[in-house]
Write an enzyme that holds these catalytic residues in place. Structure first.
Site, PDB file in Angstrom:
ATOM      1  N   SER A  49     178.659  44.291 -43.100  1.00  0.00           N
ATOM      2  CA  SER A  49     179.671  45.287 -43.465  1.00  0.00           C
ATOM      3  C   SER A  49     179.898  45.310 -44.973  1.00  0.00           C
ATOM      4  O   SER A  49     179.448  44.412 -45.697  1.00  0.00           O
ATOM      5  CB  SER A  49     180.999  44.940 -42.783  1.00  0.00           C
ATOM      6  OG  SER A  49     181.533  43.775 -43.389  1.00  0.00           O
ATOM      7  N   LYS A  50     180.613  46.344 -45.400  1.00  0.00           N
ATOM      8  CA  LYS A  50     180.933  46.460 -46.829  1.00  0.00           C
ATOM      9  C   LYS A  50     181.725  45.232 -47.280  1.00  0.00           C
ATOM     10  O   LYS A  50     181.572  44.742 -48.388  1.00  0.00           O
ATOM     11  CB  LYS A  50     181.734  47.741 -47.072  1.00  0.00           C
ATOM     12  CG  LYS A  50     182.208  47.871 -48.503  1.00  0.00           C
ATOM     13  CD  LYS A  50     182.741  49.246 -48.812  1.00  0.00           C
ATOM     14  CE  LYS A  50     183.136  49.382 -50.275  1.00  0.00           C
ATOM     15  NZ  LYS A  50     184.310  48.604 -50.630  1.00  0.00           N
ATOM     16  N   ARG A  51     182.593  44.760 -46.374  1.00  0.00           N
ATOM     17  CA  ARG A  51     183.413  43.598 -46.714  1.00  0.00           C
ATOM     18  C   ARG A  51     182.553  42.367 -47.031  1.00  0.00           C
ATOM     19  O   ARG A  51     182.843  41.606 -47.939  1.00  0.00           O
ATOM     20  CB  ARG A  51     184.401  43.296 -45.577  1.00  0.00           C
ATOM     21  CG  ARG A  51     185.522  42.438 -46.041  1.00  0.00           C
ATOM     22  CD  ARG A  51     186.864  42.587 -45.342  1.00  0.00           C
ATOM     23  NE  ARG A  51     186.994  43.581 -44.321  1.00  0.00           N
ATOM     24  CZ  ARG A  51     187.123  43.290 -43.018  1.00  0.00           C
ATOM     25  NH1 ARG A  51     187.090  42.033 -42.618  1.00  0.00           N
ATOM     26  NH2 ARG A  51     187.319  44.240 -42.145  1.00  0.00           N
ATOM     27  N   GLY A  93     179.616  42.407 -48.327  1.00  0.00           N
ATOM     28  CA  GLY A  93     179.066  42.642 -49.661  1.00  0.00           C
ATOM     29  C   GLY A  93     180.106  42.354 -50.731  1.00  0.00           C
ATOM     30  O   GLY A  93     179.818  41.685 -51.727  1.00  0.00           O
ATOM     31  N   ASP A  94     181.335  42.831 -50.520  1.00  0.00           N
ATOM     32  CA  ASP A  94     182.401  42.618 -51.508  1.00  0.00           C
ATOM     33  C   ASP A  94     182.670  41.122 -51.682  1.00  0.00           C
ATOM     34  O   ASP A  94     182.842  40.629 -52.791  1.00  0.00           O
ATOM     35  CB  ASP A  94     183.695  43.319 -51.057  1.00  0.00           C
ATOM     36  CG  ASP A  94     183.558  44.832 -51.137  1.00  0.00           C
ATOM     37  OD1 ASP A  94     182.598  45.293 -51.781  1.00  0.00           O
ATOM     38  OD2 ASP A  94     184.392  45.541 -50.534  1.00  0.00           O
TER      39      ASP A  94
END
Ligand code: GLU
Length: 520
Positions: free
Chosen positions: A277-279, A281-282
């Site tokens: 998920s994007k999370r 990656g962040d």
């Protein structure tokens, strides 16, 4: 054009390969989606077939302005070429589902007429109330064969009543009439044979009068049929929809040309558990989108392109997340991927995303770049730092340092001293090398360098090296002192590469700058 043999419920026929990438424009394209597009493309090209881009924008609630352009730009950056589709045209245009809305109603009505679907008039509030009621009894409400004749549907109401409601403008939907207790046998090119009992499935909505739009299932099947799609290659999350899709082909009488299906494994988090998920990656500092994205409300997300990755490296990495060539080879150009790709070598298991591997791939591509290619990539960075130089210098400097760079953005940090003389000296190096003895050596070395007319790395080395030996100095001591003068720190390539690049005048100027400093 090549034809491949495909199997339809026991029949075999030769068929042109036509695949489609069918994203919904609900936000930036996740790298899992890019991989789906890539595998479709590789499969199409491998078989000399066509790649179609269809935009599935029938869910107006989830539509995000800008997402379609983002998808098209991403595919372009990746080198995934489209033969027909939104932005490209083609014999089955339009390829944007919102522009095909009149097509779908006819097919929905055909299913009603054939007894494969029915009208339902339940309001959202009524359905909510039913769900709550079931919950209170500890059960889950499912719109299926058990309830369809007890609710407000064309299966329970009289023909006249149904017509009246429609004429009065009451909102209706068309639902698929899922057969009761039947085993649907399906085949997936990656997972093999799959079967399910239809009594576990519900009556999905196919069409809504409220917005005069079909749902995903109906539009998807109708378009795949009309666009003559031979193979549906898509994410694993669509596997639960496969029985319905099989039954829709049967209901329309299109089994003979039903496409073959391949459901791709998920891209997993670096830690393994769950979808990337994007999370993730962040949290771990890597992008999960191909390009930088700004949402209509101003939220941003990092992209591989803007983070300094090469499209070829990004594609190479993605290709190997879920597919393997069956050999040790890791570096593949797009053409090599096309030649080697097959769905048989796509794994069933999810593929864990590894950020380090993304770096590794990029570094491999960086190391093979020519001076000219590097110059083009590096020039914008130099300009951004206010450096005025020519392509030859930019390319050469980047070329010297390419082995140490991973991302395009690393080049400036690795080479800035070629363009800007040290204004300060790294304290540790300064303390270590700036003493009286080294200053005396540097004064003598300066004289030697001043006397050299050919400042190329090899010519300089041929003079300086024997000179250091003849003086009985330690090579490391001399070179590190020179490095302090020219680079200002303990980093950089071989010293003769530095002197050649700086030229005699600048080399001597930097030595003079250090000589002005008091020794410790
Ligand atoms: N529109 C669907 C998606 O966004 C496409 C699924 C399919 O390929 O059938 O993933």
């Amino acid at each position: 054009m090549e034809f491949i043999l495909v199997h339809f419920g026991g029949n075999s026929m030769e068929r042109e390969v036509r695949v489609r990438f069918a994203p919904s424009p609900t936000g930036p394209l996740h790298i899992g989606g890019v991989r789906t597009a890539l595998y479709n493309y590789l499969f199409a090209r491998h078989h000399g077939g066509k790649m179609i881009l269809r935009i599935e924008d029938t869910d107006s609630q989830r539509f995000v302005p800008g997402a379609e352009k983002y998808i098209i730009d991403s595919l372009k950056w990746c080198g995934i070429e489209i033969d027909e589709g939104v932005g490209y045209g083609g014999p089955h245009a339009p390829y944007r589902q919102s522009e095909r809305r009149e097509i779908y109603l006819k097919y929905a009505l055909e299913l009603v007429q054939k007894g494969w679907a029915y009208y339902a008039f339940d309001t959202a509030e009524e359905l909510d109330a039913l769900r709550k009621e079931y919950e209170q009894r500890g059960e889950t409400f499912s719109y299926n064969f058990k309830v369809r004749t007890t609710l407000k549907t064309s299966l329970s109401l009289s023909k006249e009543d149904v017509q009246k409601r429609i004429d009065d403008g009451e909102k209706w939907v068309i639902r698929f009439k899922m057969p009761e207790n039947e085993t649907v046998q399906m085949h997936d090119l990656i997972r093999g044979d799959v079967e399910i009992n239809t009594s576990t499935l519900d009556d999905k909505v196919l069409y809504k009068s409220a917005d005069a739009l079909p749902t995903y299932h109906l539009a998807n099947i109708v378009d795949d049929h009309l666009m003559e799609i031979s193979h549906v290659i898509r994410g694993e999350e669509w596997l639960p929809s496969l029985p319905l899709h099989y039954l829709l082909y049967r209901a329309f009488g299109w089994e003979d040309t039903q496409p073959e299906f391949a459901h791709l494994p998920l891209l997993l988090k670096p830690t393994g558990g769950g979808k990337l998920s994007k999370r993730d990656g962040d949290k771990m500092g890597f992008p999960v989108f191909p390009l930088f994205w700004v949402s209509p409300t101003g939220e941003t997300a990092r992209g591989y392109r803007e983070d300094g990755y090469f499209a070829e490296a990004f594609i190479n990495m993605l290709a190997l997340l879920g597919w393997n060539p069956g050999t040790e080879q890791e570096i593949f150009s797009m053409q090599q991927l096309i030649d080697a790709f097959s769905l048989e070598r796509v794994s069933k298991a999810g593929a864990r995303f590894q950020p380090d591997k993304a770096h590794w791939f990029n570094a491999q591509y960086m190391h093979t770049k020519s001076e000219e290619e590097l110059a083009k990539l590096f020039m914008p960075q130099l300009k951004a730092h206010g450096i005025v130089t020519d392509m030859k210098t930019a390319g050469h400097v980047a070329y010297i340092m390419r082995e140490r760079a991973t991302l395009i953005g690393d080049l400036w940090d690795l080479t800035s001293y070629f363009f800007i003389a040290p204004e300060e000296y790294e304290p540790k190096q300064f303390r270590k090398y700036w003493n009286e003895q080294n200053r005396d050596i540097l004064i003598k070395l300066r004289d030697v360098l001043e006397g050299i007319s050919d400042f190329s790395a090899s010519a300089t080395e041929a003079i300086v090296h024997p000179w250091i030996e003849s003086q009985g100095y330690s090579m490391g001591q001399v070179m590190n002192t020179l490095r302090l003068a020219l680079v200002g720190a303990g980093k950089g390539p071989g010293m003769y590469d530095v002197t050649e690049q700086l030229g005699k005048e600048e080399t001597l100027r930097r030595i003079d700058n250090l000589l002005k400093q008091n020794v410790i």
